[in-house]
Design an enzyme around this catalytic site. Structure first.
Site, mmCIF file in Angstrom:
data_model
loop_
_atom_site.group_PDB
_atom_site.id
_atom_site.type_symbol
_atom_site.label_atom_id
_atom_site.label_comp_id
_atom_site.label_asym_id
_atom_site.label_seq_id
_atom_site.Cartn_x
_atom_site.Cartn_y
_atom_site.Cartn_z
ATOM 1 N N LEU A 1 -18.601 -19.425 25.445
ATOM 2 C CA LEU A 1 -17.277 -18.814 25.480
ATOM 3 C C LEU A 1 -17.030 -18.075 24.175
ATOM 4 O O LEU A 1 -17.430 -18.527 23.103
ATOM 5 C CB LEU A 1 -16.201 -19.878 25.698
ATOM 6 C CG LEU A 1 -16.314 -20.709 26.971
ATOM 7 C CD1 LEU A 1 -15.036 -21.510 27.182
ATOM 8 C CD2 LEU A 1 -16.584 -19.850 28.190
ATOM 9 N N HIS B 1 -11.947 -22.756 21.550
ATOM 10 C CA HIS B 1 -10.879 -23.016 20.581
ATOM 11 C C HIS B 1 -10.164 -24.330 20.906
ATOM 12 O O HIS B 1 -9.886 -25.137 20.015
ATOM 13 C CB HIS B 1 -9.833 -21.894 20.609
ATOM 14 C CG HIS B 1 -10.352 -20.550 20.200
ATOM 15 N ND1 HIS B 1 -10.569 -19.532 21.090
ATOM 16 C CD2 HIS B 1 -10.689 -20.047 18.976
ATOM 17 C CE1 HIS B 1 -11.013 -18.465 20.458
ATOM 18 N NE2 HIS B 1 -11.101 -18.739 19.175
ATOM 19 N N SER C 1 -14.097 -14.939 22.458
ATOM 20 C CA SER C 1 -12.979 -14.025 22.693
ATOM 21 C C SER C 1 -13.510 -12.663 23.127
ATOM 22 O O SER C 1 -12.859 -11.947 23.886
ATOM 23 C CB SER C 1 -12.146 -13.875 21.429
ATOM 24 O OG SER C 1 -11.678 -15.142 21.018
ATOM 25 N N ARG C 2 -14.705 -12.292 22.633
ATOM 26 C CA ARG C 2 -15.266 -10.975 22.980
ATOM 27 C C ARG C 2 -15.774 -10.918 24.413
ATOM 28 O O ARG C 2 -16.048 -9.821 24.912
ATOM 29 C CB ARG C 2 -16.372 -10.597 21.986
ATOM 30 C CG ARG C 2 -15.825 -10.297 20.591
ATOM 31 C CD ARG C 2 -16.882 -9.707 19.676
ATOM 32 N NE ARG C 2 -16.303 -9.180 18.453
ATOM 33 C CZ ARG C 2 -16.256 -9.831 17.272
ATOM 34 N NH1 ARG C 2 -16.775 -11.034 17.163
ATOM 35 N NH2 ARG C 2 -15.699 -9.272 16.223
ATOM 36 N N LYS D 1 -20.964 -22.730 17.696
ATOM 37 C CA LYS D 1 -21.253 -21.391 18.227
ATOM 38 C C LYS D 1 -21.548 -20.396 17.102
ATOM 39 O O LYS D 1 -22.376 -19.514 17.241
ATOM 40 C CB LYS D 1 -20.034 -20.959 19.053
ATOM 41 C CG LYS D 1 -19.775 -19.488 19.182
ATOM 42 C CD LYS D 1 -20.418 -18.950 20.394
ATOM 43 C CE LYS D 1 -19.959 -17.569 20.781
ATOM 44 N NZ LYS D 1 -19.768 -16.629 19.693
ATOM 45 N N GLY E 1 -7.707 -16.084 17.314
ATOM 46 C CA GLY E 1 -6.893 -15.946 18.521
ATOM 47 C C GLY E 1 -7.672 -15.605 19.768
ATOM 48 O O GLY E 1 -8.898 -15.720 19.809
ATOM 49 N N GLY F 1 -16.685 -24.182 14.980
ATOM 50 C CA GLY F 1 -17.549 -24.284 16.159
ATOM 51 C C GLY F 1 -19.009 -24.054 15.801
ATOM 52 O O GLY F 1 -19.333 -23.142 15.041
HETATM 53 P P1 AMP Z 1 -12.813 -17.176 16.419
HETATM 54 O O1 AMP Z 1 -11.389 -17.173 16.881
HETATM 55 O O2 AMP Z 1 -13.755 -16.487 17.351
HETATM 56 O O3 AMP Z 1 -12.963 -16.783 14.970
HETATM 57 O O4 AMP Z 1 -13.277 -18.699 16.482
HETATM 58 C C1 AMP Z 1 -12.529 -19.712 15.839
HETATM 59 C C2 AMP Z 1 -13.352 -20.973 15.839
HETATM 60 O O5 AMP Z 1 -13.665 -21.344 17.176
HETATM 61 C C3 AMP Z 1 -14.682 -20.808 15.087
HETATM 62 O O6 AMP Z 1 -14.937 -21.968 14.315
HETATM 63 C C4 AMP Z 1 -15.663 -20.663 16.215
HETATM 64 O O7 AMP Z 1 -16.960 -21.103 15.877
HETATM 65 C C5 AMP Z 1 -15.056 -21.559 17.270
HETATM 66 N N1 AMP Z 1 -15.559 -21.196 18.598
HETATM 67 C C6 AMP Z 1 -15.566 -19.949 19.146
HETATM 68 N N2 AMP Z 1 -16.172 -19.994 20.353
HETATM 69 C C7 AMP Z 1 -16.557 -21.279 20.549
HETATM 70 C C8 AMP Z 1 -17.230 -21.959 21.608
HETATM 71 N N3 AMP Z 1 -17.651 -21.322 22.708
HETATM 72 N N4 AMP Z 1 -17.471 -23.278 21.473
HETATM 73 C C9 AMP Z 1 -17.051 -23.938 20.349
HETATM 74 N N5 AMP Z 1 -16.408 -23.357 19.333
HETATM 75 C C10 AMP Z 1 -16.160 -22.046 19.428
#
Ligand code: AMP
Length: 275
Positions: A182, A35, A184-185, A147, A29, A145
């Protein structure tokens, strides 16, 4: 877009849609363009797009930010719907980890490096929740991602080792104009801290240039990245290292800015290592 909260509901919602391909985007989220690029990739390639929205407690250490992690389901639901998500699976912690839960997935070697070394138990939580999501949703494709390069490697290993039968699709990292990936943190960062954090993107870019100048020289690439980070006294470095995950080589870094921990990486090589 429908929002569902239980394993039973998600399975019932997907049952009539099994004739087509199902894409899953696992998330925690606080949606940003990273995302949304995963949602759009899934939308372009799959008949049905499922996003999971779950801040997974088992991938946080006790000292980490599970309690403070940004949560805004209403805003996320709007963004997901606008990006083509059909079904948002937003379970409670009790739904995912009911009383008596005691089974975990360990991806042994990979989980000991880099993020795994700094966050013991993190990848066990990631692997366990991903396998549960795969078993709940049975997607044809799952989108992750770049990332989180080590997370991708852990999930790919898990899928191969446990014959999960999901195609793992990796989507490039989305950055802001300063090169900051990018995350969320990033919401935790003050304007000044955002500027400091941008050093990580610059450091990795410099390291990648060093790698292109001296292909295969991991020490030069990581030393170049560390030198850029060392020039910014307002951050601390957890690591900046070249790592090889299966057929991909990355320069990965983790820094702390104030109380915020950020990770990023750049791909150096894809395919077989030089002979
Ligand atoms: P998270 O909500 O942070 O667990 O991320 C969910 C998915 O989004 C994961 O597969 C992450 O690698 C991907 N994600 C987070 N930040 C980025 C970003 N800046 N670029 C591409 N994918 C991302």
């Amino acid at each position: 877009m429908r929002i569902v909260r239980s394993v039973g509901e998600v399975r019932a919602a997907l049952a009539p849609l099994r004739g087509g391909t199902v894409g899953l985007v696992p998330t925690m989220g606080a949606y940003h363009d990273g995302h949304l690029s995963l949602f759009r990739a899934a939308r372009a390639e799959c008949d049905t797009v499922v996003a999971s929205l779950f801040v997974n407690p088992t991938q946080f250490l006790a000292s980490e930010d599970f309690g403070a992690y940004p949560r805004d389901e209403a805003a996320d639901a709007t963004l997901a719907a606008e990006s083509g998500v059909d079904l948002l699976y937003a379970p409670t912690v009790d739904e995912v980890y009911p009383a008596g839960f005691q089974t975990h997935v360990e991806v042994a070697g990979l989980a000991e490096l880099l993020e795994g070394a700094h966050r013991p138990g993190h990848f066990r939580g990631v692997a366990t929740v991903c396998l549960k999501l795969f078993n709940t949703i049975h997607p044809d494709r799952a989108y992750f991602g770049q990332k989180d390069a080590q997370q991708v490697a852990v999930v790919q290993r898990l899928v191969r080792d446990l014959d999960v039968g999901v195609e793992v699709v990796v989507v490039p990292t989305v950055r802001d104009a300063t090169g900051l990936a990018l995350s969320s943190r990033n919401a935790y960062l003050s304007p000044e801290e955002r500027e400091v954090a941008a050093a990580l993107g610059r450091a990795l870019t410099a390291g990648a240039s060093a790698w292109r100048a001296h292909p295969g020289d991991a020490a030069a690439a990581s030393a170049t990245a560390r030198a850029v980070l060392a020039a910014e006294p307002r951050l601390t470095v957890d690591y900046a290292e070249v790592a090889r995950f299966d057929s991909i080589t990355v320069l990965a870094g983790a820094i702390r800015v104030g109380r915020t921990r950020l990770i990023d990486n750049v791909v150096l090589d894809e395919g077989d290592p030089p002979a």
